[in-house]
Enzyme design. Structure first.
Site, PDB file in Angstrom:
ATOM      1  N   HIS A 122      39.864  43.952  32.606  1.00 10.78           N
ATOM      2  CA  HIS A 122      40.583  42.913  31.862  1.00 10.78           C
ATOM      3  C   HIS A 122      40.880  43.369  30.436  1.00 10.78           C
ATOM      4  O   HIS A 122      40.019  43.943  29.773  1.00 10.78           O
ATOM      5  CB  HIS A 122      39.747  41.630  31.798  1.00 10.78           C
ATOM      6  CG  HIS A 122      39.503  41.024  33.148  1.00 10.78           C
ATOM      7  ND1 HIS A 122      38.969  39.773  33.305  1.00 10.78           N
ATOM      8  CD2 HIS A 122      39.738  41.493  34.399  1.00 10.78           C
ATOM      9  CE1 HIS A 122      38.874  39.498  34.603  1.00 10.78           C
ATOM     10  NE2 HIS A 122      39.332  40.534  35.284  1.00 10.78           N
ATOM     11  N   HIS A 136      43.702  32.655  36.370  1.00 12.12           N
ATOM     12  CA  HIS A 136      42.868  33.379  35.413  1.00 12.12           C
ATOM     13  C   HIS A 136      43.849  34.247  34.638  1.00 12.12           C
ATOM     14  O   HIS A 136      44.556  35.060  35.239  1.00 12.12           O
ATOM     15  CB  HIS A 136      41.849  34.273  36.129  1.00 12.12           C
ATOM     16  CG  HIS A 136      40.672  33.521  36.680  1.00 12.12           C
ATOM     17  ND1 HIS A 136      39.748  34.111  37.505  1.00 12.12           N
ATOM     18  CD2 HIS A 136      40.275  32.238  36.503  1.00 12.12           C
ATOM     19  CE1 HIS A 136      38.818  33.212  37.818  1.00 12.12           C
ATOM     20  NE2 HIS A 136      39.124  32.067  37.232  1.00 12.12           N
ATOM     21  N   ASP A 177      44.465  35.464  39.625  1.00 10.20           N
ATOM     22  CA  ASP A 177      44.026  36.205  38.447  1.00 10.20           C
ATOM     23  C   ASP A 177      45.134  37.228  38.173  1.00 10.20           C
ATOM     24  O   ASP A 177      45.414  38.085  39.023  1.00 10.20           O
ATOM     25  CB  ASP A 177      42.681  36.879  38.745  1.00 10.20           C
ATOM     26  CG  ASP A 177      42.119  37.627  37.546  1.00 10.20           C
ATOM     27  OD1 ASP A 177      42.866  38.437  36.960  1.00 10.20           O
ATOM     28  OD2 ASP A 177      40.941  37.421  37.207  1.00 10.20           O
ATOM     29  N   HIS A 200      43.989  40.903  38.336  1.00 12.09           N
ATOM     30  CA  HIS A 200      43.711  41.314  39.713  1.00 12.09           C
ATOM     31  C   HIS A 200      45.013  41.506  40.509  1.00 12.09           C
ATOM     32  O   HIS A 200      45.149  42.470  41.245  1.00 12.09           O
ATOM     33  CB  HIS A 200      42.851  40.265  40.430  1.00 12.09           C
ATOM     34  CG  HIS A 200      41.479  40.098  39.846  1.00 12.09           C
ATOM     35  ND1 HIS A 200      40.570  39.197  40.343  1.00 12.09           N
ATOM     36  CD2 HIS A 200      40.866  40.719  38.809  1.00 12.09           C
ATOM     37  CE1 HIS A 200      39.444  39.273  39.639  1.00 12.09           C
ATOM     38  NE2 HIS A 200      39.602  40.181  38.696  1.00 12.09           N
ATOM     39  N   HIS A 250      34.982  34.497  44.688  1.00  7.02           N
ATOM     40  CA  HIS A 250      35.552  35.716  45.263  1.00  7.02           C
ATOM     41  C   HIS A 250      35.367  35.645  46.781  1.00  7.02           C
ATOM     42  O   HIS A 250      34.246  35.425  47.244  1.00  7.02           O
ATOM     43  CB  HIS A 250      34.848  36.953  44.705  1.00  7.02           C
ATOM     44  CG  HIS A 250      35.074  37.140  43.238  1.00  7.02           C
ATOM     45  ND1 HIS A 250      34.581  38.214  42.537  1.00  7.02           N
ATOM     46  CD2 HIS A 250      35.756  36.386  42.325  1.00  7.02           C
ATOM     47  CE1 HIS A 250      34.951  38.119  41.258  1.00  7.02           C
ATOM     48  NE2 HIS A 250      35.652  37.010  41.110  1.00  7.02           N
ATOM     49  N   ARG A 287      22.556  36.046  38.206  1.00  5.98           N
ATOM     50  CA  ARG A 287      21.769  37.229  38.539  1.00  5.98           C
ATOM     51  C   ARG A 287      20.571  36.904  39.405  1.00  5.98           C
ATOM     52  O   ARG A 287      19.787  37.766  39.729  1.00  5.98           O
ATOM     53  CB  ARG A 287      21.312  37.913  37.251  1.00  5.98           C
ATOM     54  CG  ARG A 287      22.478  38.447  36.447  1.00  5.98           C
ATOM     55  CD  ARG A 287      22.006  39.098  35.185  1.00  5.98           C
ATOM     56  NE  ARG A 287      21.442  38.154  34.245  1.00  5.98           N
ATOM     57  CZ  ARG A 287      20.639  38.478  33.251  1.00  5.98           C
ATOM     58  NH1 ARG A 287      20.279  39.721  33.095  1.00  5.98           N
ATOM     59  NH2 ARG A 287      20.194  37.567  32.426  1.00  5.98           N
ATOM     60  N   TYR A 335      28.280  36.126  41.897  1.00  7.66           N
ATOM     61  CA  TYR A 335      28.671  37.426  42.457  1.00  7.66           C
ATOM     62  C   TYR A 335      27.720  37.885  43.544  1.00  7.66           C
ATOM     63  O   TYR A 335      28.021  38.801  44.286  1.00  7.66           O
ATOM     64  CB  TYR A 335      28.708  38.476  41.350  1.00  7.66           C
ATOM     65  CG  TYR A 335      29.665  38.091  40.278  1.00  7.66           C
ATOM     66  CD1 TYR A 335      30.988  37.829  40.593  1.00  7.66           C
ATOM     67  CD2 TYR A 335      29.250  37.946  38.969  1.00  7.66           C
ATOM     68  CE1 TYR A 335      31.877  37.445  39.627  1.00  7.66           C
ATOM     69  CE2 TYR A 335      30.140  37.558  37.998  1.00  7.66           C
ATOM     70  CZ  TYR A 335      31.452  37.312  38.329  1.00  7.66           C
ATOM     71  OH  TYR A 335      32.316  36.922  37.379  1.00  7.66           O
ATOM     72  N   GLU A 364      39.774  33.287  44.866  1.00  9.22           N
ATOM     73  CA  GLU A 364      40.394  34.097  43.811  1.00  9.22           C
ATOM     74  C   GLU A 364      40.952  35.378  44.422  1.00  9.22           C
ATOM     75  O   GLU A 364      40.270  36.033  45.225  1.00  9.22           O
ATOM     76  CB  GLU A 364      39.348  34.436  42.730  1.00  9.22           C
ATOM     77  CG  GLU A 364      39.932  35.291  41.614  1.00  9.22           C
ATOM     78  CD  GLU A 364      38.975  35.527  40.449  1.00  9.22           C
ATOM     79  OE1 GLU A 364      37.852  34.985  40.470  1.00  9.22           O
ATOM     80  OE2 GLU A 364      39.373  36.254  39.523  1.00  9.22           O
ATOM     81  N   GLU A 399      39.709  35.273  30.787  1.00  9.03           N
ATOM     82  CA  GLU A 399      38.473  36.030  31.023  1.00  9.03           C
ATOM     83  C   GLU A 399      38.622  37.372  30.293  1.00  9.03           C
ATOM     84  O   GLU A 399      38.273  38.425  30.824  1.00  9.03           O
ATOM     85  CB  GLU A 399      38.278  36.285  32.515  1.00  9.03           C
ATOM     86  CG  GLU A 399      38.143  35.025  33.346  1.00  9.03           C
ATOM     87  CD  GLU A 399      38.095  35.308  34.841  1.00  9.03           C
ATOM     88  OE1 GLU A 399      37.344  34.621  35.534  1.00  9.03           O
ATOM     89  OE2 GLU A 399      38.817  36.225  35.290  1.00  9.03           O
ATOM     90  N   HIS A 453      33.017  29.165  38.166  1.00 10.80           N
ATOM     91  CA  HIS A 453      33.146  30.447  38.865  1.00 10.80           C
ATOM     92  C   HIS A 453      31.890  30.685  39.698  1.00 10.80           C
ATOM     93  O   HIS A 453      30.786  30.511  39.207  1.00 10.80           O
ATOM     94  CB  HIS A 453      33.342  31.573  37.843  1.00 10.80           C
ATOM     95  CG  HIS A 453      33.824  32.857  38.435  1.00 10.80           C
ATOM     96  ND1 HIS A 453      33.090  33.575  39.358  1.00 10.80           N
ATOM     97  CD2 HIS A 453      34.972  33.548  38.255  1.00 10.80           C
ATOM     98  CE1 HIS A 453      33.773  34.659  39.714  1.00 10.80           C
ATOM     99  NE2 HIS A 453      34.922  34.671  39.061  1.00 10.80           N
ATOM    100  N   ASP A 475      39.805  46.854  38.145  1.00 14.07           N
ATOM    101  CA  ASP A 475      39.708  45.527  37.556  1.00 14.07           C
ATOM    102  C   ASP A 475      39.172  45.636  36.136  1.00 14.07           C
ATOM    103  O   ASP A 475      37.980  45.558  35.907  1.00 14.07           O
ATOM    104  CB  ASP A 475      38.776  44.675  38.425  1.00 14.07           C
ATOM    105  CG  ASP A 475      38.663  43.260  37.894  1.00 14.07           C
ATOM    106  OD1 ASP A 475      39.410  42.910  36.969  1.00 14.07           O
ATOM    107  OD2 ASP A 475      37.809  42.512  38.393  1.00 14.07           O
TER     108      ASP A 475
HETATM  109 ZN   LIG Z   1      36.393  36.169  39.367  1.00 17.36          ZN
HETATM  110 ZN   LIG Z   2      39.223  36.244  37.442  1.00 18.29          ZN
END
Ligand SMILES: [Zn+2]
Ligand SMILES: [Zn+2]
Length: 446
Positions: free
Chosen positions: A325, A310, A273, A276, A204, A131, A167, A239, A355, A164, A323
């Site tokens: 999960h 993933h 993934d 995804h 990503h 973050r 973001y 990914e 995940e 990972h 998306d």
């Molecule tokens: Zn990811």
């Molecule tokens: Zn993933």
């Protein structure tokens, strides 16, 4: 599943220390670049309705009492108490390294303790706060702790650890200042990998922010080329994504196009993934559909680039570009999809990271993380290796898990159906409506 598990040997691992807490938090999946611009507080909120994993230190459920090592100075022995023992890989019919995206709160070394706790043979983590743009450098004790613990627990981190990426980072960013900021954070992560002896780094691909796709793909590749020159060995693993619109990487063709522009092909790979892929329209549910999808992957990208998985079920139906999960076997993919993966020779030896959501309502109504969910899912997935899908055992498992996820599937299917109706109305209003619909889809894709 328990029946089969008892047949297997397990590794005896002592629990280990996890000391100081920090406010660092791990949230394994993200929103579009548009949302990446939002404040940290907002970012957290976005994930909450997503059932995405939050691998953060949380109260643990009661676990079977085992001996606690005398030297442990863990803040509470319950924090590191094993929830499952690690399966000895050689006792499996295939070498499948299944784990989860665990918390690295308090330092990267704690990720190993957390992986051991759930019986994982591979793991993912965030190397720094997701973050914040600025994070303190990797602490020397975290680095030595990571090395010591990985040796102690026989983790081959160069093979089975898959950090990972952040973001906040969008390697497709066009504006110079943003591109530079993204690059610096990205390469800093790669340097952390190299300091830790980690050889795979999942991220990503990026977001076009509405600009031309071809140019965005070019920018991602050139950032990768620069990052590869600034580091030595770590393989940057793209990914695949669930969304459409501005998201890059929802199709195998996108991944291929990035790879084509990467100069050092030994430094680039792909992580599939499952959630995804399915949300993006790639079916994995039946053996034939799985073979077809993976055949496409091989044709378009090539198995040589496949570096990791993933493993997530999907709360949303195929092609929904959402998306969300779900726990293994409870979603629209279903247990058979995971049976297909677990029994596919090509994927042997790759890190396979869960995940899946582990937030549960505690007795006091508060949300707590139940890491036993991952411990159980790891054993469930291992049990699928070599299991006859026509057996009563498989059918009973499949049915139980599908029942467990039924209300959630119905709920999300309903949302998807309503949205389709809304979008088709927008579509009749002309181009602007279509553009808006694409952006909407975009925004709930991680
Ligand atoms: Zn990811
Ligand atoms: Zn993933």
């Amino acid at each position: 599943m328990a029946k089969r598990l008892t047949k297997r040997k397990v590794v005896e691992e002592p629990a280990s220390e996890a000391d100081e807490d920090d406010d660092e938090e791990a949230v394994p999946e993200s929103k579009s670049a548009k949302k990446r611009k939002t404040t940290a507080a907002k970012v957290k909120l976005q994930y909450e309705d997503d059932s995405e994993v939050e691998a953060e230190e949380a109260p643990k459920p009661a676990a079977k009492k085992r001996k606690t090592p005398a030297k442990s100075k863990a803040k509470s022995s319950q924090d590191t108490m094993p929830l499952a023992e690690r399966t000895v890989i050689s006792s499996l019919k295939k070498a499948m390294y299944i784990g989860a995206h665990v918390s690295a709160a308090g330092g990267v070394q704690n990720a190993i303790t957390n992986a051991v706790q759930i019986g994982a043979n591979s793991f993912a983590l965030f190397l720094k706060s997701q973050r914040k743009w600025d994070s303190p450098p990797l602490a020397a004790d975290a680095r030595t702790g990571f090395e010591t613990l990985s040796k102690q627990h026989s983790f081959e981190v160069h093979k089975h650890c898959l950090p990972h990426g952040s973001y906040l980072v969008n390697l497709a960013a066009a504006e110079a200042a943003k591109a530079d900021q993204a690059y610096r954070s990205f390469v800093d992560d790669l340097q952390r990998c190299e300091a830790l002896g980690v050889r795979l780094y999942n991220f990503h691909p990026g977001n076009t922010n509405g600009e031309a796709r071809e140019a965005a793909v070019g920018r991602i590749a050139s950032q990768l080329n620069k990052a590869h020159k600034a580091t030595e060995k770590v393989v940057t693993v793209l990914e695949n994504m669930a969304g459409q619109g501005n998201v890059v990487g929802s199709t195998f063709e996108d991944l291929r196009d990035i790879i084509a522009l990467v100069e050092d092909k030994s430094r680039v790979g792909v992580c599939i993934d499952t959630c995804h892929a399915f949300a993006a329209g790639y079916d994995l549910r039946t053996p034939a559909a799985y073979a077809d999808t993976m055949g496409k992957f091989d044709d378009v990208v090539g198995y040589g680039y496949l570096k990791a998985f993933h493993l997530n079920d999907s709360k949303a139906p195929m092609g929904s570009h959402r998306d969300l999960h779900a726990n293994i076997g409870t979603g629209f993919l279903g247990l058979r999809a995971f049976h297909n993966v677990m029994n596919h020779g090509v994927v042997e030896g790759l890190p396979m990271v869960l995940e899946t959501p582990i937030d549960r309502k505690g007795p006091d109504g508060k949300t707590v993380e139940d890491k036993k969910v991952w411990a159980d899912e790891i054993k469930l997935l291992e049990s699928l290796i070599g299991m006859d899908p026509e057996s009563d055992e498989f059918k009973a498992l499949d049915e139980r898990l599908q029942t467990q996820g039924e209300s959630e599937r119905v709920k999300v299917q309903d949302q998807v159906d309503r949205k389709a109706v809304k979008d088709s109305k927008k579509g009749t209003k002309g181009k602007r409506g279509k553009k808006k619909a694409a952006d909407d889809n975009d925004s709930d894709s991680d």
